[in-house]
Design a protein around this motif. Structure first.
Motif, short mmCIF file in Angstrom:
data_model
loop_
_atom_site.label_atom_id
_atom_site.label_comp_id
_atom_site.label_asym_id
_atom_site.label_seq_id
_atom_site.Cartn_x
_atom_site.Cartn_y
_atom_site.Cartn_z
N ASP A 234 0.87 -1.03 0.15
CA ASP A 234 0.05 -0.25 0.48
C ASP A 234 0.85 1.02 0.12
OD1 ASP A 234 -1.92 -1.90 0.39
OD2 ASP A 234 -2.21 -1.79 1.98
N LYS A 235 2.19 1.05 0.01
CA LYS A 235 2.54 2.37 -0.30
C LYS A 235 3.36 2.31 -1.62
CE LYS A 235 4.79 2.29 4.59
NZ LYS A 235 5.55 1.55 5.37
N SER A 236 3.62 4.01 -1.59
CA SER A 236 3.78 4.59 -3.56
C SER A 236 5.27 3.95 -4.00
CB SER A 236 3.54 6.42 -3.12
OG SER A 236 4.14 6.73 -2.71
N ILE A 237 5.50 4.32 -4.70
CA ILE A 237 6.75 3.85 -5.11
C ILE A 237 7.81 5.04 -4.19
CG2 ILE A 237 8.60 4.20 -7.36
CD1 ILE A 237 6.52 1.44 -6.66
N LYS A 238 7.25 6.56 -4.15
CA LYS A 238 8.17 7.66 -3.77
C LYS A 238 8.02 7.52 -1.80
CE LYS A 238 7.69 11.48 -7.16
NZ LYS A 238 6.86 11.08 -8.29
N GLU A 239 7.64 6.84 -1.61
CA GLU A 239 7.30 6.28 -0.17
C GLU A 239 8.81 5.55 -0.05
OE1 GLU A 239 3.08 7.67 1.65
OE2 GLU A 239 3.35 5.74 0.13
N ILE A 240 8.81 4.13 -0.74
CA ILE A 240 9.49 3.41 -0.87
C ILE A 240 10.68 4.15 -0.86
CG2 ILE A 240 10.00 0.77 -1.67
CD1 ILE A 240 7.32 0.38 -1.75
N THR A 241 10.81 4.38 -2.15
CA THR A 241 12.37 5.15 -2.24
C THR A 241 13.13 5.51 -1.30
OG1 THR A 241 11.52 5.18 -4.63
CG2 THR A 241 13.38 6.22 -3.81
N ARG A 242 11.77 7.03 -0.48
CA ARG A 242 12.25 7.45 0.72
C ARG A 242 13.07 7.01 2.01
NH1 ARG A 242 11.69 13.18 0.09
NH2 ARG A 242 12.42 13.41 2.96
N GLU A 243 12.18 5.35 1.78
CA GLU A 243 13.08 4.76 3.08
C GLU A 243 14.35 3.88 2.48
OE1 GLU A 243 9.61 1.16 4.67
OE2 GLU A 243 11.58 1.11 5.39
N MET A 244 14.17 3.21 1.06
CA MET A 244 15.67 2.83 0.89
C MET A 244 16.98 3.70 1.56
SD MET A 244 14.39 1.51 -2.77
CE MET A 244 15.79 1.56 -3.24
N TYR A 245 16.23 5.13 0.71
CA TYR A 245 17.39 5.95 1.22
C TYR A 245 17.79 7.01 1.98
CZ TYR A 245 18.07 5.36 -3.78
OH TYR A 245 18.56 4.83 -5.21
N SER A 246 16.46 6.13 3.53
CA SER A 246 16.88 7.08 4.57
C SER A 246 17.56 6.20 5.28
CB SER A 246 15.23 6.78 5.84
OG SER A 246 15.53 5.08 5.40
N TYR A 247 18.22 4.94 4.71
CA TYR A 247 19.82 3.97 5.39
C TYR A 247 21.30 4.17 4.71
CZ TYR A 247 15.04 1.57 6.78
OH TYR A 247 13.78 0.87 6.87
N VAL A 248 20.82 4.34 3.88
CA VAL A 248 22.64 4.98 3.15
C VAL A 248 23.01 6.27 3.42
CG1 VAL A 248 22.00 3.48 1.32
CG2 VAL A 248 21.93 5.54 1.37
N ASP A 249 24.16 6.99 3.11
CA ASP A 249 24.96 7.18 3.36
C ASP A 249 24.99 8.69 2.46
OD1 ASP A 249 26.14 7.48 5.97
OD2 ASP A 249 26.69 5.21 4.85
N ALA A 250 24.89 7.58 0.54
CA ALA A 250 25.44 8.49 -0.44
C ALA A 250 24.73 6.78 -1.50
CB ALA A 250 26.71 8.79 -0.48
N ALA A 251 24.58 7.94 -2.37
CA ALA A 251 24.12 7.56 -3.84
C ALA A 251 25.07 7.77 -4.75
CB ALA A 251 23.00 7.49 -3.57
N THR A 252 24.93 7.21 -5.51
CA THR A 252 25.56 7.65 -7.00
C THR A 252 24.44 7.25 -8.01
OG1 THR A 252 27.56 5.74 -7.34
CG2 THR A 252 28.33 7.58 -6.05
N MET A 253 24.54 7.86 -9.11
CA MET A 253 23.43 7.21 -10.02
C MET A 253 23.70 7.36 -11.57
SD MET A 253 19.52 6.88 -10.59
CE MET A 253 18.05 7.30 -11.66
N SER A 254 23.44 6.85 -12.31
CA SER A 254 23.86 6.71 -13.67
C SER A 254 21.49 7.39 -14.25
CB SER A 254 23.96 5.27 -14.36
OG SER A 254 23.15 5.76 -15.25
N CYS A 255 21.46 8.23 -14.62
CA CYS A 255 20.17 8.83 -14.89
C CYS A 255 20.00 8.09 -15.96
CB CYS A 255 20.09 10.06 -14.85
SG CYS A 255 20.87 10.95 -13.26
N LYS A 256 20.83 7.61 -16.85
CA LYS A 256 20.02 7.01 -18.28
C LYS A 256 19.63 6.07 -18.07
CE LYS A 256 23.81 6.75 -20.95
NZ LYS A 256 25.53 6.86 -21.80
#
Ligand SMILES: *Cc1c(COP(=O)(O)O)cnc(C)c1O
Length: 458
Positions: A234-256
Motif C-alpha cells: 500500500d506504499k507508493s513508489i516514492k514512499e518506498i524510495t525515501r525509505e530505501m535511501y533513509s538507510y544509506v550515506d550516499a548515492a551515485t546514479m546513472s540517470c540513463k
C-alpha cells in the motif's frame, strides 16, 4: 470480459527501423570482429544491447528540454534538478555528473586509496573498474542464491550478510564504504529487499563503514519491494524510495536508466565532508558543480524523468514487458536467470550452448548467433565481461555466463519482444549444432568487452 492490460502511455514520435538479410549480417559481424559493440547501430534491427540511455523521453521531458537554463553557474535548471533529487531520495547534498561512471570517478577519487577493500553486491563493471584502477579490491558479497539461475526467489539481488561481515571483520580500517547496487544488475537485474537494505546498512554502520547506493535502477527495485515484500503493497513508489535511501550515506546514479534520459548522473549524500571533498574533484573532471558535465536542458529532463518514473503505472508497464519476454522463453523452454529481473532477461548461455567449452565463451557465441539469426543485438554479461584477474591475469570463469536482453524503456512494443523470443527459439532449436565458440585475437587491459576482437572457431 476483463479488460487486458495495456501500456500507460501512447506513442507520439516514431523512428523507422529496418530488417537486414543473413548475408549482410554475416559480413557486418565479421567486420565487427564478432563483437556486437563494434557493429554500426544501423546494422541492428532490434537493439537490446543496453537499457542505458536508450529510453524514450516523454513529451513532458522534451518540454523541459525547451526551458533549460544554460547559464554556466547557478542555472535554474540546476536548482530544479537538485530539488527533485532531494525530494525523491531525501539526500541533501547533490552534485550532477555527466553519467553514472563519472559520479563514481568523482566520489571514488576522494574515497578510494591503494590497498582499500570495497565490498558490494556484484559491482557493476565501471564501478569495479574505478576501484581496481585505484589498486583497491572489489569483493562480491551477493547472496549465494543469486548464482543458481533456476532458483525462484523474490530478492535474488540481496547482500549475503555473513559474507559482508567477514569482509568487514577481516579488513578493519581498509573499507572506505560498501556499494549497495539496486537492482543488482550483474546477477540479472534482481532486486534487493527493504529488509536486506536495512540489515546491510545496520551491519556496515556497526563497523563504522558508510554505504553508497549504486542507484541506476532504484525505481525498478522499489517496484519489486512494493509488489513482493510484505508490508509495502500500500506504499507508493516514492514512499518506498525515501525509505530505501533513509538507510544509506550516499548515492551515485546513472540517470540513463531509471531517470529515462539519454545522458546524466549525480552524486547525492548526507555527508557534508564527502560533498565538500567531491566538489573539488568534480570541477576539474566534470565541470562546475551546478552543471557537472550536463546541459541545463539535460538537468531539467532528469528532474522530470525522476518524477514520472517513480509513479507505479510507468514502472508496471515496463516490468510487465520484461515479464512478457520471460513468459515467451518459458513457453520455449529456454533457461534464463529466474525470476525475470527489472530491466532485462539474462539467458543462461552455459545451459544453452552446452557443447561450447567455457574457454570459447558460450555467451559471447550466443550473442553472435542471435545477431546472425535476426539482427538482434544482445550483450554478453559473462566470461568476457568478467575480464582477467588483476594479479594472475587468468580469465575469470568463476561466475555466470549470461546473454543479456536489455529492454530499453518505452521503446519497443510487445510485437518486437515476440520477434526476439522467436529468434532466440530458432537458435535454441539448433543449439546441438553449435560446438565451437570464439577466440580472442586482441583485447584491452581493462574492460576488454567493449573493444575485444574475436575469431570464430570451427
Ligand atoms: C549503468 C550503470 C552504472 C554506470 O553508469 P553510466 O551512466 O553507464 O556511466 C553504474 N552502476 C550500475 C548498476 C549501472 O547499471
Amino acid at each position: 470480459m476483463e479488460l487486458p492490460f495495456a501500456e500507460s502511455w501512447k506513442i507520439k514520435v516514431i523512428e523507422p527501423i529496418r530488417r537486414s538479410t543473413r548475408e549482410e549480417r554475416e559480413q557486418w559481424l565479421r567486420e565487427a570482429h564478432y563483437n556486437v559493440f563494434q557493429l554500426k547501430a544501423e546494422q541492428v534491427y532490434i537493439d537490446l544491447l543496453t537499457d542505458s540511455g536508450t529510453g524514450a523521453m516523454s513529451d513532458r521531458q522534451w518540454a523541459e528540454m525547451m526551458v533549460g537554463d544554460e547559464s554556466y553557474a547557478g542555472a535554474t535548471s540546476f536548482y530544479k534538478f537538485e530539488a527533485m533529487v532531494q525530494r525523491i531520495f531525501g539526500l541533501p547534498y547533490v552534485i550532477p555528473t555527466h553519467q553514472g561512471r563519472a559520479a563514481e570517478n568523482v566520489l571514488f577519487s576522494l574515497l578510494v586509496k591503494e590497498g582499500h577493500v570495497v565490498p558490494g553486491n556484484a559491482h557493476f563493471d565501471t564501478t569495479k573498474g574505478h576501484i581496481e584502477s585505484r589498486k583497491a579490491t572489489a569483493i562480491d558479497v551477493t547472496c549465494d542464491e543469486a548464482h543458481d539461475t533456476q532458483l525462484e526467489v523474490p530478492f535474488k539481488g540481496n547482500v549475503g550478510l555473513e559474507k559482508l561481515e567477514k569482509v568487514l571483520k577481516e579488513n578493519t580500517g581498509k573499507v572506505p564504504f560498501m556499494v549497495l547496487t539496486v537492482t543488482n544488475n550483474t546477477v540479472g537485474g534482481q532486486p534487493v529487499s527493504m529488509q536486506n537494505i536495512r540489515e546491510t546498512c545496520a551491519l556496515c554502520h556497526r563497523y563504522g563503514v558508510p554505504v553508497v547506493m549504486d542507484s541506476a535502477r532504484f525505481a525498478e527495485n522499489a517496484y519489486f519491494i512494493k509488489t513482493r515484500e510484505q508490508g509495502y503493497a500500500d506504499k507508493s513508489i516514492k514512499e518506498i524510495t525515501r525509505e530505501m535511501y533513509s538507510y544509506v550515506d550516499a548515492a551515485t546514479m546513472s540517470c540513463k536508466k531509471d531517470a529515462i534520459v539519454n545522458m546524466g548522473g549525480f552524486i547525492a549524500t548526507r555527508k557534508k565532508e564527502w560533498y565538500d571533498g567531491a566538489k573539488m574533484f568534480c570541477i576539474p573532471m566534470e565541470g562546475y558543480v551546478t552543471y557537472g558535465g550536463l546541459n541545463g536542458r539535460d538537468l531539467n529532463a532528469v528532474a522530470q524523468g525522476l518524477d514520472e518514473n517513480t509513479e507505479f503505472d510507468m514502472l508496471d508497464t515496463r516490468i510487465r514487458q520484461v515479464r512478457h519476454l520471460a513468459e515467451r522463453l518459458d513457453e520455449y523452454g529456454i533457461p534464463y536467470q529466474r525470476p525475470a529481473g527489472g530491466h532485462a532477461i539474462f539467458v543462461d548461455a552455459d545451459k544453452v550452448l552446452t557443447h561450447v567449452p567455457k574457454e570459447e565463451f558460450p555467451a559471447q557465441t550466443l550473442t553472435c548467433e542471435l545477431y546472425l539469426e535476426a539482427g538482434i543485438r544482445a550483450c554478453e554479461i559473462g566470461y568476457m565481461l568478467a575480464d582477467r584477474d588483476p594479479v594472475t591475469r587468468a580469465n575469470r570463469f568463476g561466475g555466470l555466463d549470461l546473454l543479456r536482453l536489455a529492454i530499453p524503456r518505452r521503446v519497443y512494443t510487445d510485437n518486437h519482444i515476440d520477434v526476439v523470443a522467436a529468434a532466440l527459439k530458432n537458435v535454441y532449436d539448433r543449439r546441438e549444432s553449435v560446438t565451437r565458440g570464439v577466440a580472442i585475437e586482441w583485447e584491452a587491459p581493462l574492460m576488454r568487452h567493449f573493444t575485444v576482437q574475436l575469431r570464430r572457431l570451427g
